[in-house]
Design an enzyme around this catalytic site. Structure first.
Site, PDB file in Angstrom:
ATOM      1  N   GLU A 750      61.384  31.477 -59.217  1.00  0.00           N
ATOM      2  CA  GLU A 750      62.591  30.953 -59.868  1.00  0.00           C
ATOM      3  C   GLU A 750      62.479  31.001 -61.401  1.00  0.00           C
ATOM      4  O   GLU A 750      62.493  29.966 -62.043  1.00  0.00           O
ATOM      5  CB  GLU A 750      62.856  29.522 -59.407  1.00  0.00           C
ATOM      6  CG  GLU A 750      61.560  28.718 -59.312  1.00  0.00           C
ATOM      7  CD  GLU A 750      61.763  27.238 -59.054  1.00  0.00           C
ATOM      8  OE1 GLU A 750      62.590  26.930 -58.206  1.00  0.00           O
ATOM      9  OE2 GLU A 750      61.086  26.451 -59.712  1.00  0.00           O
ATOM     10  N   CYS A 821      72.700  16.080 -89.779  1.00  0.00           N
ATOM     11  CA  CYS A 821      72.068  15.010 -90.545  1.00  0.00           C
ATOM     12  C   CYS A 821      70.860  14.451 -89.795  1.00  0.00           C
ATOM     13  O   CYS A 821      70.899  13.343 -89.249  1.00  0.00           O
ATOM     14  CB  CYS A 821      73.085  13.934 -90.872  1.00  0.00           C
ATOM     15  SG  CYS A 821      74.278  14.595 -92.034  1.00  0.00           S
TER      16      CYS A 821
END
Ligand code: ADP
Ligand code: ASP
Ligand code: MG
Length: 870
Positions: A750, A821
């Site tokens: 996977e 920020c």
């Protein structure tokens, strides 16, 4: 013979000192190179002083000669060594020059008579000096005979050794030191005599007029002394490699050429094991600021290593990993005495008396352990036994040998410690006798048993690159790998990225809009085909959490991929994009009951990774086939936050709970048909999946009902230049061999990142620049961690390029930051890019996996859009 016509040199023409090592002077072909190189320097207007080593192997032969007690054996040895010179002379088509004849006679004499009144050590020095005396005589004859008049100079008339108080007779004679002060008189005297000179490395004369040696490998240091005496323009060390590499290139083929180093760094690399430079050869050059260049005699066109006084502005980086073998540790146990006044003084006094120089020191309450480095000590005597006997009077002594010291060297070592966890983990598996960090912050050293070193070095070098501690992306400092320069024809270049051929298209896409993800579908298909080619794997599921773009899901379905989802949302996205026929696996973690309810309505095979669902919601699974995700007890991967095994991780049912799970499943009426494990991501070692596979297979055999093993994903793609990609052929081989042992199980995988990482790039635009302090330059772009959180979350490395200036020299070091920020809003630290301007388009590479899917609207900034290139 050719004639070399040059304009005469002025009296103040600069000096260039060129030192040629043992292999560089051993054949006539090499001497032709020397002739060419020296003639070029002369033609460029320099006065040339050539310093030579003995022909390779001769110093060893002379040392051997000195060990024979019978005169006859010594004479035979001398004759054999003379033969090497006769043979080279014949190759050079020269008759015996007088200078060489005299040396050979001298050596025969010394061999026959033995030490006699000279004294053993002085005699040994005289004998061993003959290697260089003979090679330089040969060289003078060859160069002069071939059109470059070359005067033979006795180095002992230029280099006077000084007796230092910390030396004993042995070190004074065999490992002597010179204090080279600028000698205008010598320079003028030589200038009056000629233009090209040849002299010996390795030898000097002491105050008593005796011949002394500068220690093994000391010819480099002779060249440096002479460079300092003459205030040379440059000292050139010509050898059998193109320069100083980030590791010994004979051991680590991926070692990178270090193109530029300052004296301190180069000194540190040399003294911690890089034999290419004698450890004492840099200090004479520092004060007069004479630069040193290392070059390959056989490949003069290669750039080489330039060492000089300038501490350059560059990324904090480990520059090299070096190793010294033959280290002896002396452990001194001092039952309570060590804090006593004078104890250490007594101990170190003993070392001094035996002429032994201490390198590393480790101390504990009642123990002091020190290391003796063979390059600084003449350990080939019974000096250690004598020392131990002496020390035994003040403490209990244990000698631990043979050890090896592995050292990481780089400026600002302490600021890099956080990147060394993988390296420390390697050492964690070994017996480490001593760890030492230098007080100049330039190195950290681990002393281990000698026999583990050869295997470890290539692995450690690779780990350092992978961790971003060895900054191979900084092309001003790190040149090509040894393999690329010398490898058997096959250049191992970093795989070309698709986007490098698509710059105009990408610039046009950025013109329309930024920030923007762009995905190249053919790259994804190619990766899918590599996975399909794994013959031992029955089904490959794309872990869609890496990228849920419908176009990508569709393309992967066309390539025959199955899909692995971890939430109802992902299930819905897959079912909307791919045909009914594509199999789906649902392997959530800490999913709510309602998630399972939703998933059970789809065609997905369900995997469970905890006891709770089967214990409390067992009714849901009645009559169903389920997979069980187990925790094999350990995690792996490029960062702590991507390791998904072990008690520190929330994934999987621990092995000790498997039986309970099986009982609960049985009670619920569910059939456990598969076992699943996934240890982490970014793994580049093929052996890993073989281990998981066999562990799962062994568990499955015990359980009985299992027919499927899902051995997880985590297949890595290299992200730093120089990292070795996962070897798919090796992976295939490993899986096939396990399959042979357990043919009864189907195998599933996977992978996520492996399929899509390289296919995606993030395009952004430069908004502005900011400077802070003397050298920190921030480059702001119009998106940041809101679009790509991997650098902030995992310290992940993404290649960054200014594609508006693609191909321009990368001259400026930037901190590439976004507009969010948060201090962590940094996409790449210390990146060298072309000088960049507002509106330039910046490309962030390898952004196809865990890029857009992890983006957010934090700070209420718009998310990047996504474009597919078919
Ligand atoms: P010379 O005979 O020319 O003095 P040396 O054998 O003393 O040459 O030094 C060159 C050798 O140093 C190289 O062939 C290589 O095997 C060894 N070496 C060890 N570490 C390094 C390193 N970090 N970079 C380059 N060479 C190294
Ligand atoms: N010939 C000496 C040695 O082999 C010195 C040198 O080559 O630098 O150690
Ligand atoms: Mg050498």
């Amino acid at each position: 013979m050719r004639e070399i016509a040059n304009a005469p040199l002025s009296a103040n023409a600069p000096w260039i000192v060129m030192k040629f090592g043992g292999t560089s002077v051993a054949t006539v072909a090499r001497w032709r190179n020397i002739l060419e190189l020296a003639a070029t320097r002369r033609a460029e207007g320099a006065r040339v002083l050539i310093v030579v080593s003995a022909l390779s192997g001769i110093t060893d032969g002379l040392k051997q000669l000195c060990t024979h007690t019978e005169s006859k054996r010594r004479s035979e040895a001398a004759a054999a060594l003379a033969d090497r010179h006769h043979a080279l002379l014949a190759d050079m088509a020269l008759t015996m020059p007088e200078t060489l004849g005299a040396r050979l006679a001298d050596l025969a004499d010394l061999a026959e008579t033995g030490a006699g009144p000279l004294g053993e050590l002085a005699w040994q020095a005289r004998v061993q000096a003959h290697g260089e005396l003979m090679s330089s005589a040969l060289g003078a004859a060859f160069l002069s005979a071939n059109g470059l008049p070359t005067a033979w100079l006795d180095a002992r008339d230029c280099l006077a050794s000084v007796a230092l108080p910390n030396q004993n007779e042995r070190t004074r004679l065999l490992s002597a030191m010179v204090e080279p002060h600028y000698d205008a008189e010598l320079s003028a005297r030589l200038a009056a005599q000629g233009e090209v000179f040849i002299t010996q490395g390795f030898i000097a004369r002491d105050e008593e007029g005796r011949t002394v040696l500068l220690g093994r490998g000391g010819s480099d240091t002779s060249a440096a002394y002479l460079g300092a005496l003459l205030r040379a323009q440059r000292v050139e060390i010509w050898t059998d490699v193109a320069g100083m590499f980030s590791a010994n290139p004979r051991q680590v083929a991926g070692a990178r050429l270090l193109q530029r180093l300052d004296y301190e760094e180069a000194q540190e690399i040399a003294s911690t094991g890089a034999k290419v430079l004698h450890p004492r050869c840099l200090s004479p050059l520092r004060e007069p600021r004479v630069p040193l260049l290392i070059k390959d005699t056989n490949r003069p066109e290669l750039e080489g290593t330039a060492i000089g006084p300038e501490v350059r502005e560059h990324a904090p980086s480990i520059k090299a990993i070096s190793a010294r073998k033959g280290i002896t540790l002396i452990s001194m146990e001092s039952v309570g005495m060590w804090q006593q006044v004078g104890f250490l003084a007594d101990v170190f006094d003993a070392f001094k008396r035996h002429g032994l120089s201490v390198d590393l020191i480790g101390s504990a309450e009642t123990n002091v352990t020190v290391s003796l480095d063979p390059t600084e000590n003449l350990l080939d005597s019974d000096a250690i036994a004598a020392l131990a006997a002496d020390l035994a009077r003040v403490c209990r002594v244990k000698v631990i040998a043979p050890c090896a010291a592995i050292t990481l060297v780089g400026r600002g070592m302490r600021s890099m410690l956080h990147k060394l966890s993988g390296v420390l983990a390697e050492f964690g598996q070994l017996r480490v006798h001593l760890i030492s960090q230098s007080s100049n912050n330039l190195n950290i050293t681990f002393v281990v048993d000698e026999d583990v070193v050869d295997d470890m070095l290539p692995r450690l070098h690779e780990l350092l690159i992978g961790a971003g501690a060895l900054r191979t992306d900084d092309s001003l400092v790190f040149g090509p790998s040894w393999q690329a320069l010398y490898g058997a024809g096959e250049q191992v270049l970093p795989p070309a990225q698709w986007w490098q051929g698509d710059i105009p298209k990408l610039l046009a896409l950025a013109q329309e809009r930024t920030p923007r993800y762009v995905y190249n579908v053919p790259t994804i298909r190619a990766q899918a085909r590599r996975l399909k080619a794994l013959s031992a794997v029955d089904r490959v599921h794309f872990a869609v959490k890496a990228n849920t773009h419908p176009g990508i899901l569709k393309a992967l379905a066309e390539e025959g991929m199955a899909f692995e989802c971890v939430s109802p949302g992902e299930l819905a996205a897959v079912m909307a994009a791919v045909p009914e026929s594509a199999p789906i696996l649902f392997t959530p973690n800490f999913a709510a009951r309602r998630d399972f309810v939703a998933a059970l309505k789809t065609r997905a095979t369900i995997g469970i990774d905890a006891l709770h669902p089967i214990e409390h919601w067992g009714d849901l699974f009645a009559g169903r086939d389920i997979m069980l995700r187990v925790d094999l007890g350990r995690g792996l991967g490029h960062h702590e936050k991507v390791r998904t095994g072990g008690t520190g991780s929330k994934f999987g049912v621990p092995i000790e709970h498997i039986d309970r799970f099986l009982t609960l499943a049985h009670e619920a009426g569910a059939r456990v048909i598969g076992l699943h494990a996934h240890l982490g991501s970014g793994i580049l070692d093929a052996a890993h999946w073989g281990e998981v596979y066999s562990q799962l297979a062994a568990l499955a055999e015990r359980i009985g009902s299992i027919s499927i093993l899902d051995i997880g994903g985590g297949l890595g793609v290299p992200s730093h230049p120089g990292e070795t990609p996962l070897d798919m052929t090796a992976l295939d081989r490993v899986l096939k061999s396990v399959r042979q042992a357990y043919p009864q199980f189907q195998v599933w995988m996977e992978p996520g990142r492996f399929l899509v990482a390289d296919a995606g790039v993030l395009l952004a635009r430069v908004t502005q620049e900011k400077e802070k302090g003397a050298s920190v330059r921030y480059l702001g772009i119009d998106t940041g961690m809101n679009s790509l959180i991997r650098p902030a979350l995992y310290d992940a490395w993404h290649d960054i390029a200014n594609i508006s200036r693609f191909g321009e020299a990368a001259t400026t070091m930037y901190q590439v930051v976004g507009p969010i920020c948060e201090s962590g809003d940094v996409l790449g630290s210390d990146r060298r890019l072309p000088e960049s301007k507002e509106d330039d388009v910046i490309l962030i590479g390898q952004a196809g996996a865990y890029g857009a899917v992890m983006s957010s609207r934090y700070n209420l900034r718009d998310e990047a859009d996504e474009v597919l290139l078919p």
